[in-house]
Design an enzyme around this catalytic site. Structure first.
Site, PDB file in Angstrom:
ATOM      1  CB  VAL A   1      -0.976   0.005   1.200  1.00 37.68           C
ATOM      2  CG1 VAL A   1      -1.707   1.344   1.312  1.00 37.68           C
ATOM      3  CG2 VAL A   1      -1.988  -1.130   1.073  1.00 37.68           C
TER       4      VAL A   1
ATOM      5  CB  CYS B   1      -9.572  -2.730   1.075  1.00 40.98           C
ATOM      6  SG  CYS B   1      -9.306  -4.291   1.952  1.00 40.98           S
TER       7      CYS B   1
ATOM      8  CD  GLN C   1     -12.098  -9.071   1.564  1.00 47.00           C
ATOM      9  OE1 GLN C   1     -13.035  -9.307   2.296  1.00 47.00           O
ATOM     10  NE2 GLN C   1     -11.047  -8.369   1.969  1.00 47.00           N
TER      11      GLN C   1
ATOM     12  CG  HIS D   1     -10.807  -6.679  -2.143  1.00 44.17           C
ATOM     13  ND1 HIS D   1      -9.759  -7.542  -2.320  1.00 44.17           N
ATOM     14  CD2 HIS D   1     -10.623  -6.092  -0.931  1.00 44.17           C
ATOM     15  CE1 HIS D   1      -8.965  -7.476  -1.260  1.00 44.17           C
ATOM     16  NE2 HIS D   1      -9.458  -6.601  -0.409  1.00 44.17           N
TER      17      HIS D   1
ATOM     18  CG  ASN E   1      -7.019  -5.206  -3.106  1.00 43.05           C
ATOM     19  OD1 ASN E   1      -7.121  -5.513  -4.305  1.00 43.05           O
ATOM     20  ND2 ASN E   1      -6.024  -5.609  -2.358  1.00 43.05           N
TER      21      ASN E   1
END
Lengths: 349, 349
Positions: free
Chosen positions: B18, B132, B159, B252, B326
């Site tokens: 991330v 998310c 996911q 996702h 996500n």
């Protein structure tokens, strides 16, 4: 009446993913087979399959193939069933059909032996085996329905590629390899071989199984909705489904919300009903991270249920996770169990 | 008051899946960055990241790191946020935190800028970025809630492994390769790195994301339930979730049943609301097999919605399929959008 207890059995679609499992299951469950006749399309005729250690040549399926056959298990696509199943019945065979051809025909029983064996009593030669994703869901929910009543089901599926046949398995692994090697993937089969567009299944989730209907639902979703009502015999049961194809070889999983009729039922009450249910294995212990998964269910006969918990807002609502081998309980095993039930009831003799 | 319009920005967890996306997103959205300070644990300090074409050394995050920082984006795990976010605030920074550390703190706004930007007005230095799977769901459902009211949500998720970090992506591909080559697979991370048991994710579906809570729900499921109520500000909204990890790298997907308050609303009414919704792309044409999929959504900013159809038994019930990246809208993008909203509101200046 003498029960001859020894049957001439034909398997139509014997070279397919389900057909092969049907042969294995007949052998494994020791079904009283006198002779086995593996049948297929012209294209696959001449190849060999193994039954009880013996290599047997696959013959092309024609109306005449069914002369002298007592039991015919069909799994070669709807059009083959529509043309040949009546021919088999005409020649005295009982047909257990694994396609969707006759499932919603009011004259044809649609049977999961643990759920509605009594529907077999009214058969007219053809018995339909329900859709794979329907079978495992009703097998798990029927004991709950019997104990506490059932008002509503909302299911989202996580379906394996083997449900689309052996070629779909090959497509998935071939695409996986291409992705790992950094190559472009090719899709020529999934989500639906007969549809216009094909999409990558490797490392993806495709929210389409079978063709779209005019109401925006896919045929797979409508099968789950309509078949569940027919099998339970409860037309007032609310059923909603979203069916999704995933990069899993074998083993369908289902996230199921269900609402029962009775108030004040606890998760433990649901446990104790499922613990006693035929063909169902309870796998539910969050503390031990115990829940069913596709890779564990593949190759096993039972329907596995876990993640059972009460809805936080609805006293009659529960959530669970249902997993089973789509080629076994979802197809071949249930078909052979239907045949066993026919024998037990004296309907196949 | 002079808007200096140029900010000293720290990214905590800059070497993670991330964190890297945060750096890229700050650059891509042309956020007014005067200086960038990539921070990490001691272990990753010294490695380099790229920002605006320049290699920058990652420094170890300490309380003193935040001297002179205007904005700190955190994505290095809950414990790092709990210890360092207050230190950053103490030194005058505004923190946008992508962990679950402060999300349910009544003093901390939990924000999706398209949904509840007004919650930013009451911040006390820390703003939480939602989970998310929550973000994409509320982004798609909020315009519907505003137009027709919303009573109930039942969601089942599909996911991607990147939600569990870069190592989880490696684990998935490594297991995939082993399965293709017929080798035994090894699992040491998923479903939850900190939990006791680890299971194969390749060609499987694992119905566990994050740790189990005492009520039988996972923490991920409780996040979706509680965060949705907090973001919408509607505590009477019924939310139920089942969260499932799948062998998908990024993107996702969610199968969502929702029940609105108003009667007589058609699928077309839902279409026309979503068609105008900010950050949402409608992808819904069954005749053309058009629906969102993870592999298409990966790398894109929007939340994609398709498979919208009315429940067959409930006039107020609808089903849909929501897909988003996500790492972007689910994490990095939403965090930067929160920062943009702070600037726009004059709260970051």
């Amino acid at each position: 009446m003498v029960n001859k207890n020894n049957f001439n059995v034909a398997v139509v679609g014997a070279t397919g993913a389900v057909g092969k499992e049907m042969l294995k299951t007949l052998e494994r469950l020791n079904f009283p087979v006198k002779s086995i006749l593996p049948l297929s399309s012209k294209r696959s005729a001449g190849t060999k399959v193994v039954f009880r250690g013996e290599e047997i040549e696959v013959k092309e399926a024609t109306p005449e193939s069914f002369e002298g056959i007592d039991l015919a298990l069909f799994s070669a696509g709807g059009s083959v069933s529509r043309s040949l199943a009546p021919e088999a019945v005409k020649r005295g065979a009982i047909v257990v059909d694994n396609t969707s051809a006759f499932r919603m025909d009011p004259e044809v029983p649609l049977v999961v032996p643990e759920v509605n064996p009594h529907h077999l009593d009214d058969h007219n030669g053809i018995i339909s085996n329900p859709n794979c994703s329907t079978i495992q869901m009703v097998a798990a929910l029927e004991p709950i329905r019997e104990a506490f009543g059932l008002e509503k089901i909302i299911v989202s599926t996580y379906q394996a590629v083997s449900g689309a046949g052996a070629d779909a398995i090959d497509e998935m692994y071939s695409q996986s390899k291409d992705v790992i090697e950094g190559k472009q993937t090719e899709a020529s089969l999934l989500p639906v071989s007969g549809d216009k567009k094909h999409y990558q299944i490797a490392y993806n989730a495709i929210p389409q199984i079978d063709l779209f209907q005019d109401n925006g639902y896919t045929f797979e979703e409508m099968k789950m909705i309509n078949e569940t009502k027919k099998i339970t015999g409860d037309n007032s049961l609310h059923v909603a489904a979203t069916c999704v194809r995933l990069p899993i070889e074998t083993g369908h999983s289902e996230s199921v919300f269900f609402e029962i009729s009775k108030e004040g039922i606890s998760t433990e009450d649901i446990f104790s009903v499922l613990d006693k249910a035929e063909g169902v294995t309870l796998m539910d212990d969050p503390k031990e991270q115990l829940y069913p998964m596709a890779v564990d269910a593949a190759g096993k006969d039972d329907v596995f249920v876990g993640r059972i918990r009460k809805d936080l807002d609805n006293d009659k609502g529960f959530h669970c996770w249902i997993v089973s081998d789509n080629l076994l309980k979802g197809a071949a095993l249930n078909s052979v169990q239907i045949a066993q039930a026919l024998v037990k009831k004296g309907l196949l003799k």
